[in-house]
Write a protein that holds these residues in place. Structure first.
Motif, PDB file in Angstrom:
ATOM      1  N   ALA A 163      69.180  43.367 -18.345  1.00  0.00           N
ATOM      2  CA  ALA A 163      68.614  42.103 -18.837  1.00  0.00           C
ATOM      3  C   ALA A 163      67.100  41.985 -18.737  1.00  0.00           C
ATOM      4  O   ALA A 163      66.527  41.068 -19.327  1.00  0.00           O
ATOM      5  N   CYS A 164      66.423  42.888 -18.016  1.00  0.00           N
ATOM      6  CA  CYS A 164      64.965  42.755 -17.870  1.00  0.00           C
ATOM      7  C   CYS A 164      64.294  42.864 -19.252  1.00  0.00           C
ATOM      8  O   CYS A 164      64.610  43.768 -20.031  1.00  0.00           O
ATOM      9  N   PRO A 165      63.371  41.950 -19.591  1.00  0.00           N
ATOM     10  CA  PRO A 165      62.727  42.018 -20.912  1.00  0.00           C
ATOM     11  C   PRO A 165      62.102  43.383 -21.197  1.00  0.00           C
ATOM     12  O   PRO A 165      62.130  43.847 -22.333  1.00  0.00           O
ATOM     13  N   GLN A 166      61.568  44.044 -20.166  1.00  0.00           N
ATOM     14  CA  GLN A 166      60.959  45.362 -20.393  1.00  0.00           C
ATOM     15  C   GLN A 166      62.012  46.350 -20.901  1.00  0.00           C
ATOM     16  O   GLN A 166      61.802  47.076 -21.864  1.00  0.00           O
ATOM     17  N   THR A 167      63.181  46.358 -20.235  1.00  0.00           N
ATOM     18  CA  THR A 167      64.258  47.263 -20.648  1.00  0.00           C
ATOM     19  C   THR A 167      64.766  46.870 -22.029  1.00  0.00           C
ATOM     20  O   THR A 167      65.017  47.722 -22.881  1.00  0.00           O
ATOM     21  N   VAL A 168      64.919  45.563 -22.224  1.00  0.00           N
ATOM     22  CA  VAL A 168      65.493  45.074 -23.479  1.00  0.00           C
ATOM     23  C   VAL A 168      64.598  45.448 -24.664  1.00  0.00           C
ATOM     24  O   VAL A 168      65.070  45.989 -25.668  1.00  0.00           O
ATOM     25  N   TYR A 169      63.282  45.204 -24.544  1.00  0.00           N
ATOM     26  CA  TYR A 169      62.395  45.510 -25.681  1.00  0.00           C
ATOM     27  C   TYR A 169      62.212  47.016 -25.861  1.00  0.00           C
ATOM     28  O   TYR A 169      62.087  47.495 -26.988  1.00  0.00           O
TER      29      TYR A 169
ATOM     30  N   LEU B 211      78.195  47.486 -23.038  1.00  0.00           N
ATOM     31  CA  LEU B 211      77.820  46.344 -22.185  1.00  0.00           C
ATOM     32  C   LEU B 211      76.342  46.010 -22.346  1.00  0.00           C
ATOM     33  O   LEU B 211      75.933  44.848 -22.383  1.00  0.00           O
ATOM     34  N   ARG B 212      75.532  47.068 -22.437  1.00  0.00           N
ATOM     35  CA  ARG B 212      74.080  46.856 -22.605  1.00  0.00           C
ATOM     36  C   ARG B 212      73.788  46.200 -23.950  1.00  0.00           C
ATOM     37  O   ARG B 212      72.961  45.283 -24.040  1.00  0.00           O
TER      38      ARG B 212
ATOM     39  N   ARG C 267      70.211  47.896  -9.296  1.00  0.00           N
ATOM     40  CA  ARG C 267      69.294  47.367 -10.325  1.00  0.00           C
ATOM     41  C   ARG C 267      70.021  46.923 -11.597  1.00  0.00           C
ATOM     42  O   ARG C 267      69.681  47.344 -12.696  1.00  0.00           O
ATOM     43  N   LEU C 268      70.995  46.031 -11.424  1.00  0.00           N
ATOM     44  CA  LEU C 268      71.713  45.516 -12.598  1.00  0.00           C
ATOM     45  C   LEU C 268      70.760  44.777 -13.530  1.00  0.00           C
ATOM     46  O   LEU C 268      70.839  44.896 -14.744  1.00  0.00           O
ATOM     47  N   TRP C 269      69.855  43.986 -12.931  1.00  0.00           N
ATOM     48  CA  TRP C 269      68.898  43.221 -13.739  1.00  0.00           C
ATOM     49  C   TRP C 269      68.072  44.163 -14.612  1.00  0.00           C
ATOM     50  O   TRP C 269      67.936  43.961 -15.811  1.00  0.00           O
ATOM     51  N   CYS C 270      67.547  45.241 -13.964  1.00  0.00           N
ATOM     52  CA  CYS C 270      66.693  46.179 -14.709  1.00  0.00           C
ATOM     53  C   CYS C 270      67.471  46.818 -15.853  1.00  0.00           C
ATOM     54  O   CYS C 270      66.973  46.935 -16.961  1.00  0.00           O
ATOM     55  N   GLY C 271      68.683  47.239 -15.564  1.00  0.00           N
ATOM     56  CA  GLY C 271      69.434  48.000 -16.542  1.00  0.00           C
ATOM     57  C   GLY C 271      69.931  47.189 -17.723  1.00  0.00           C
ATOM     58  O   GLY C 271      70.078  47.718 -18.827  1.00  0.00           O
TER      59      GLY C 271
ATOM     60  N   TYR D  17      63.681  56.136  -7.141  1.00  0.00           N
ATOM     61  CA  TYR D  17      63.237  54.770  -7.387  1.00  0.00           C
ATOM     62  C   TYR D  17      62.991  54.516  -8.875  1.00  0.00           C
ATOM     63  O   TYR D  17      63.030  53.394  -9.351  1.00  0.00           O
ATOM     64  N   GLU D  18      62.771  55.580  -9.663  1.00  0.00           N
ATOM     65  CA  GLU D  18      62.529  55.407 -11.111  1.00  0.00           C
ATOM     66  C   GLU D  18      63.788  54.984 -11.854  1.00  0.00           C
ATOM     67  O   GLU D  18      63.705  54.429 -12.945  1.00  0.00           O
ATOM     68  N   CYS D  19      64.959  55.251 -11.280  1.00  0.00           N
ATOM     69  CA  CYS D  19      66.226  54.958 -11.978  1.00  0.00           C
ATOM     70  C   CYS D  19      66.364  53.453 -12.185  1.00  0.00           C
ATOM     71  O   CYS D  19      66.319  52.678 -11.231  1.00  0.00           O
ATOM     72  N   ILE D  20      66.514  53.038 -13.450  1.00  0.00           N
ATOM     73  CA  ILE D  20      66.607  51.598 -13.727  1.00  0.00           C
ATOM     74  C   ILE D  20      68.065  51.129 -13.795  1.00  0.00           C
ATOM     75  O   ILE D  20      68.338  49.983 -14.139  1.00  0.00           O
ATOM     76  N   GLY D  21      68.988  52.006 -13.479  1.00  0.00           N
ATOM     77  CA  GLY D  21      70.397  51.593 -13.415  1.00  0.00           C
ATOM     78  C   GLY D  21      70.995  51.254 -14.772  1.00  0.00           C
ATOM     79  O   GLY D  21      71.824  50.347 -14.864  1.00  0.00           O
ATOM     80  N   CYS D  22      70.573  51.994 -15.813  1.00  0.00           N
ATOM     81  CA  CYS D  22      71.054  51.642 -17.162  1.00  0.00           C
ATOM     82  C   CYS D  22      72.441  52.200 -17.439  1.00  0.00           C
ATOM     83  O   CYS D  22      73.084  51.811 -18.408  1.00  0.00           O
ATOM     84  N   ALA D  23      72.891  53.144 -16.628  1.00  0.00           N
ATOM     85  CA  ALA D  23      74.241  53.736 -16.734  1.00  0.00           C
ATOM     86  C   ALA D  23      74.426  54.620 -17.972  1.00  0.00           C
ATOM     87  O   ALA D  23      75.556  55.012 -18.277  1.00  0.00           O
ATOM     88  N   ALA D  24      73.333  54.934 -18.670  1.00  0.00           N
ATOM     89  CA  ALA D  24      73.471  55.814 -19.848  1.00  0.00           C
ATOM     90  C   ALA D  24      74.004  57.180 -19.419  1.00  0.00           C
ATOM     91  O   ALA D  24      74.781  57.810 -20.147  1.00  0.00           O
ATOM     92  N   CYS D  25      73.596  57.637 -18.222  1.00  0.00           N
ATOM     93  CA  CYS D  25      74.044  58.954 -17.761  1.00  0.00           C
ATOM     94  C   CYS D  25      75.546  58.940 -17.461  1.00  0.00           C
ATOM     95  O   CYS D  25      76.211  59.974 -17.600  1.00  0.00           O
ATOM     96  N   ILE D  26      76.078  57.779 -17.062  1.00  0.00           N
ATOM     97  CA  ILE D  26      77.534  57.715 -16.809  1.00  0.00           C
ATOM     98  C   ILE D  26      78.271  57.938 -18.130  1.00  0.00           C
ATOM     99  O   ILE D  26      79.194  58.754 -18.222  1.00  0.00           O
ATOM    100  N   ASP D  27      77.835  57.197 -19.165  1.00  0.00           N
ATOM    101  CA  ASP D  27      78.485  57.334 -20.478  1.00  0.00           C
ATOM    102  C   ASP D  27      78.396  58.770 -20.981  1.00  0.00           C
ATOM    103  O   ASP D  27      79.386  59.330 -21.470  1.00  0.00           O
ATOM    104  N   ALA D  28      77.183  59.348 -20.861  1.00  0.00           N
ATOM    105  CA  ALA D  28      76.983  60.706 -21.389  1.00  0.00           C
ATOM    106  C   ALA D  28      77.885  61.686 -20.649  1.00  0.00           C
ATOM    107  O   ALA D  28      78.534  62.548 -21.276  1.00  0.00           O
ATOM    108  N   CYS D  29      77.956  61.565 -19.328  1.00  0.00           N
ATOM    109  CA  CYS D  29      78.744  62.523 -18.544  1.00  0.00           C
ATOM    110  C   CYS D  29      80.245  62.311 -18.768  1.00  0.00           C
ATOM    111  O   CYS D  29      80.993  63.281 -18.866  1.00  0.00           O
TER     112      CYS D  29
END
Ligand code: SF4
Ligand code: SF4
Length: 473
Positions: free
Chosen positions: A107-113, A31-32, A101-105, A284-296
């Motif tokens: 679509a946010c340009p910071q996360t994307v780049y 999805l990302r 934090r769906l936006w952060c995970g 608060y640091e968690c950007i909601g990227c869900a990578a940990c869900i996939d890994a687990c």
């Protein structure tokens, strides 16, 4: 004699360690990737699309016009920008209330780049372990070659991003042609500086700063908790299911081990781009990227345990206040409905406003140098400048009449109409005259009625009424 206490040095500053996350694989990673491809296709591709002989989306700041496909927006249309900002803000509130934090995970340009730079790291240097090993290894020809290749790719991405950014404001085909033919003289200092600055920021924030921006600089990370409630979907580790954690043989039974489902493999930590352990609870640091869900989930599959030890859930569901199946029902709670209603209302207003706005706008500016004067016919005359802006893609023909006194004349405007080219703003000086007996001392309200239409097409005729004042003797 008593010994003096040993001096102790306490470090008040703790430097951050470079994080080398492992690339996660799974449905959320896909999805990302989809979100990154979609947002970047839009960003890099849009300036190359043409519409009616010019760039489809072009924010022409020196020309004071924004071109968005068939629409031309001028400074008078700033209200629509305010509408767009309101939509972005309420959209963010709405999504955050529903799903954190769906936006952060995604679509946010910071996360994307950051993610794009991590892909380059991964492509050139290999996966996490290889990168860690390479960083620790002494400098030799191989290390220099690998690092040089990586920085070349990063430089290419950053430079192209800078050029693309400029291409939203200056016709991109011209900019790219001038750069590739080394025609530097044709490029303005502002163009060069903006491209270089944006490219530099892409490299600096995406490659150097990475998660530090999300952790220490982004204000959204701080105020998002105000939008969270116990029914907001957040990525959580289920301690009731996972604890006590511990390593075990693959086929060992629970009765035998007396352990929960977490095998303490730390894969969820290794994939985390901000370097936190989701098992410590919501941070608060968690950007909601869900990578940990996939890994687990991958680990759970290998262990033949059900997926979802780390999952999207709500605080209330995790605390067993209601079953997980009820999460969907909680979506329609007052806060979500409220934000959604405001969002829908602003969207509707913006769309209706954009499609029903006057494509010709006229400012009537009174000539302050001459309050009132007598013309050759003995009439009292006021001078005005009409600033006419055409916010359309077609040439507009404007005629006008004026009312306010029993006898009133409008002079200086061609009765056949004045032509205003597409996207242009012109200023026309006109005179309004009346007999002195109608306009005594002081200010009198008058009304201009303008008619405008596409050149040669009477069916497009529209009317615009503007008020003004006439100064008497
Ligand atoms: S990936 Fe899953 S099993 Fe492994 S440590 Fe994290 S929570 Fe435990
Ligand atoms: S804890 Fe999980 S969701 Fe949060 S940033 Fe780390 S990997 Fe992403």
């Amino acid at each position: 004699m008593a010994q003096a206490p040993k001096e102790q040095v306490v470090q008040l500053y703790q430097g951050s360690k470079r994080i080398h996350p492992k690339l996660a694989k799974g449905r959320f990673a896909n999805l990302r990737i989809l979100a990154i491809v979609a947002t970047q296709l839009f960003f890099y591709g849009m300036p190359w699309i043409n519409w009616s002989g010019r760039q489809a989306v072009w924010f022409d700041i020196p020309g004071r016009h924004f071109y968005i496909f068939g629409m031309v927006l001028s400074p008078g249309d700033l209200i629509y920008l305010a509408g767009l900002l309101m939509i972005s803000a309420f959209g963010l509130f709405w999504w955050t209330t529903i799903a954190g934090r769906l936006w952060c995970g995604y679509a946010c340009p910071q996360t994307v780049y950051t993610e794009i730079m991590l892909w380059i790291d991964h492509l050139v240097e290999g996966d996490r372990n290889k990168r860690l090993k390479l960083d620790k290894s002494p400098w030799n020809f191989t290390k220099i070659r690998i690092k040089a290749t990586k920085y070349l790719l990063i430089f290419a991405v950053a430079a192209w991003t800078g050029i693309t950014f400029v291409g939203w404001f200056v016709p991109i085909r011209t900019v790219v042609a001038d750069i590739f033919t080394l025609n530097w003289a044709a490029l303005s200092t502002a163009t060069l500086f903006t491209a270089a600055f944006y490219g530099f920021m892409t490299w600096f924030f995406g490659h150097i700063m990475r998660e530090q921006v999300c952790k220490h600089m982004c204000p959204y990370a701080r105020f998002q908790s105000a939008m969270f409630d116990q029914d907001t979907l957040v990525i959580s580790y289920d301690p009731a299911r996972g604890e006590p954690r511990g390593a075990r043989k693959k086929n060992a039974s629970k009765e035998e081990t007396q352990l929960g489902d977490c095998i303490n493999c730390t894969m969820c930590v290794q994939v985390c781009p901000v370097g936190i352990d989701i098992r410590d609870g919501l941070q608060y640091e968690c950007i909601g990227c869900a990578a940990c869900i996939d890994a687990c989930d991958e680990i759970m599959d290998k262990m033949n345990y059900p997926r979802g030890l780390i999952r999207y859930t709500t605080e209330a569901a995790l605390n067993k206040q209601y079953p997980e199946a009820e999460i969907k029902k909680r979506l329609l709670r007052p806060k979500v409905v409220g934000y959604g209603a405001i969002l829908a209302a602003v969207c509707c207003l913006l769309v209706v406003g954009l499609f029903t706005r006057d494509i010709v706008s006229i400012d009537i500016i009174k000539d302050r140098g001459v309050m009132a004067r007598e013309n050759r016919q003995g009439m009292l005359e006021n001078l005005y400048n009409l600033r006419i802006s055409n916010s359309s893609e077609t040439e507009q023909v404007v005629t006008a009449e004026v009312s306010g006194f029993n006898t009133i004349q409008l002079n200086g405007l061609d009765p056949q109409g004045i032509s205003v080219p597409p996207g242009a703003t012109i200023t026309v000086p006109v005179q309004v005259a009346t007999y002195p007996e109608y306009a005594g001392r002081g200010s009198h309200p008058i009304e201009f009625t303008f008619y405008y239409q596409d050149k040669g097409d009477d069916s497009t005729r529209r009317t615009l009424v503007e008020k003004a004042s006439f100064i008497g003797e």
